[in-house]
Design a protein around this motif. Structure first.
Motif, PDB file in Angstrom:
ATOM      1  N   ASN A  51       0.832  -1.200   0.000  1.00 47.98           N
ATOM      2  CA  ASN A  51       0.000   0.000   0.000  1.00 47.98           C
ATOM      3  C   ASN A  51       0.870   1.255   0.000  1.00 47.98           C
ATOM      4  O   ASN A  51       0.588   2.210  -0.721  1.00 47.98           O
ATOM      5  N   GLU A  52       1.923   1.262   0.794  1.00 42.90           N
ATOM      6  CA  GLU A  52       2.833   2.414   0.831  1.00 42.90           C
ATOM      7  C   GLU A  52       3.503   2.608  -0.525  1.00 42.90           C
ATOM      8  O   GLU A  52       3.654   3.742  -1.003  1.00 42.90           O
ATOM      9  N   GLN A  53       3.920   1.518  -1.169  1.00 45.23           N
ATOM     10  CA  GLN A  53       4.535   1.613  -2.489  1.00 45.23           C
ATOM     11  C   GLN A  53       3.546   2.174  -3.504  1.00 45.23           C
ATOM     12  O   GLN A  53       3.898   3.031  -4.333  1.00 45.23           O
ATOM     13  N   LEU A  54       2.310   1.704  -3.437  1.00 42.72           N
ATOM     14  CA  LEU A  54       1.287   2.182  -4.367  1.00 42.72           C
ATOM     15  C   LEU A  54       0.965   3.658  -4.128  1.00 42.72           C
ATOM     16  O   LEU A  54       0.741   4.406  -5.082  1.00 42.72           O
ATOM     17  N   VAL A  61       2.438   9.747 -10.196  1.00 41.72           N
ATOM     18  CA  VAL A  61       1.531   9.861 -11.337  1.00 41.72           C
ATOM     19  C   VAL A  61       0.721  11.148 -11.247  1.00 41.72           C
ATOM     20  O   VAL A  61       0.526  11.840 -12.252  1.00 41.72           O
ATOM     21  N   GLN A  62       0.264  11.493 -10.055  1.00 44.78           N
ATOM     22  CA  GLN A  62      -0.507  12.720  -9.895  1.00 44.78           C
ATOM     23  C   GLN A  62       0.351  13.953 -10.179  1.00 44.78           C
ATOM     24  O   GLN A  62      -0.128  14.921 -10.779  1.00 44.78           O
ATOM     25  N   ALA A  63       1.615  13.922  -9.754  1.00 44.85           N
ATOM     26  CA  ALA A  63       2.519  15.032 -10.046  1.00 44.85           C
ATOM     27  C   ALA A  63       2.723  15.165 -11.553  1.00 44.85           C
ATOM     28  O   ALA A  63       2.694  16.279 -12.099  1.00 44.85           O
ATOM     29  N   GLU A  64       2.908  14.047 -12.226  1.00 47.33           N
ATOM     30  CA  GLU A  64       3.059  14.065 -13.678  1.00 47.33           C
ATOM     31  C   GLU A  64       1.787  14.579 -14.346  1.00 47.33           C
ATOM     32  O   GLU A  64       1.847  15.331 -15.313  1.00 47.33           O
TER      33      GLU A  64
END
Length: 96
Positions: A51-54, A61-64
């Motif tokens: 979960n932490e990795q995800l 992805v959100q930053a991108e």
């Protein structure tokens, strides 16, 4: 009187045997449940790590996505400026 003592001893032995078998079965059940709890804790730790990795990947992805949205807006402004003036606007190159 002797029969009562012998009968009491026999009943006590039978009761002791029943208690022994019941308690050994109960101990086996407790051991099994302890093992299941341990396995579930291991799975929980694995899932929490995943979960932490995800979450980390999601934030990337959100930053991108935010960067692409900003670039898209710049492109829209540039296209609108080109349509209005007929000149190519100066658009900075996208960051790498």
């Amino acid at each position: 009187m002797g029969r009562l003592v012998i009968g009491g001893v026999v009943v006590a032995i039978i009761a002791a045997l029943l208690f022994y078998f019941y308690s050994s079965g109960y101990r086996a059940q407790i051991d099994q449940q302890t093992q299941q709890v341990s396995q579930l804790n291991d799975q929980l730790q694995k899932l929490q790590s995943e979960n932490e990795q995800l979450k980390t990947q999601l934030s990337k992805v959100q930053a991108e996505q935010n960067i692409l949205a900003a670039q898209n807006e710049e492109m829209r402004k540039g296209i609108a400026e080109f349509k209005a003036t007929g000149k190519m606007p100066v658009i900075p190159p996208p960051p790498k």
